[in-house]
Design an enzyme around this catalytic site. Structure first.
Site, mmCIF file in Angstrom:
data_model
loop_
_atom_site.group_PDB
_atom_site.id
_atom_site.type_symbol
_atom_site.label_atom_id
_atom_site.label_comp_id
_atom_site.label_asym_id
_atom_site.label_seq_id
_atom_site.Cartn_x
_atom_site.Cartn_y
_atom_site.Cartn_z
ATOM 1 C CG HIS A 71 -1.946 -0.801 1.117
ATOM 2 N ND1 HIS A 71 -3.176 -0.865 1.861
ATOM 3 C CD2 HIS A 71 -2.316 -1.846 0.468
ATOM 4 C CE1 HIS A 71 -4.078 -1.800 1.696
ATOM 5 N NE2 HIS A 71 -3.443 -2.544 0.697
ATOM 6 C CD GLU A 73 -2.045 5.067 2.662
ATOM 7 O OE1 GLU A 73 -3.131 5.485 2.751
ATOM 8 O OE2 GLU A 73 -1.861 3.971 2.230
ATOM 9 C CB CYS A 99 -6.474 0.413 4.430
ATOM 10 S SG CYS A 99 -4.701 -0.498 4.761
ATOM 11 C CB CYS A 109 -2.178 2.126 5.828
ATOM 12 S SG CYS A 109 -1.707 1.220 4.567
#
Length: 166
Positions: A71, A73, A99, A109
């Site tokens: 992801h 981040e 998320c 995240c």
């Protein structure tokens, strides 16, 4: 890194205040980063930038930058050491709400941001229920005392590399 100049100025709002021109500039770049993501039919394309309190860019990342499950981040945070002192005053700019639940990894995240000590997030678009129902990363962050500012005027830019999923 992209060839974009860093936004200038370091005027930052305090908790509960409105976003600044600088926030908008960084978020626009995060939305542009999302377009660099390898396309996927099973995950959103997201860009994220971590910026220190003094306006210095600490790291940036985008979904699937180094691994199909990365992801944005998560990737940006992985580029920094756990002892990076500037994270406590930093802001995460993310094209999509961080998320709160993940299908591919145990730590979402929003949790990674909290664990890093980051107290401020600026985002463009709330995560739809497409892959993980009831994501609610904003609520998770806010319940932990993190200030989250949503700049919905950037939602279309954040959605652009994800049109095939919507």
């Amino acid at each position: 890194m992209t060839d974009h100049p860093s936004p200038t100025g370091c005027g930052r709002p305090g908790p509960g205040q409105e976003a600044t021109t600088t926030d908008r500039a960084w978020l626009a770049i995060a939305c542009e980063l999302a377009a660099q993501c390898p396309p996927s039919d099973t995950a959103f394309s997201v860009g994220a930038i971590i910026v220190a309190e003094d306006g210095t860019e600490l790291a940036r990342g985008y979904s699937r930058e180094n691994d199909p499950h990365d992801h944005a981040e998560e990737g940006a945070l992985a580029k920094l050491g756990h002892d990076e002192r500037r994270l406590a005053g930093a802001t995460v700019y993310s094209s999509l709400e961080p998320c709160a639940k993940r299908a591919s990894r145990p730590r979402p995240c929003a949790q990674l941001i909290q664990e890093a000590g980051i107290r401020r997030v600026v985002t463009a678009w709330r995560e739809p229920d497409t892959f993980v129902p009831g994501a609610q990363g904003t609520e998770l962050l806010q319940s932990a005392g993190v200030t989250v500012i949503e700049l919905t005027e950037y939602a279309d830019a954040a959605k652009a590399p994800n049109r095939h999923l919507l």
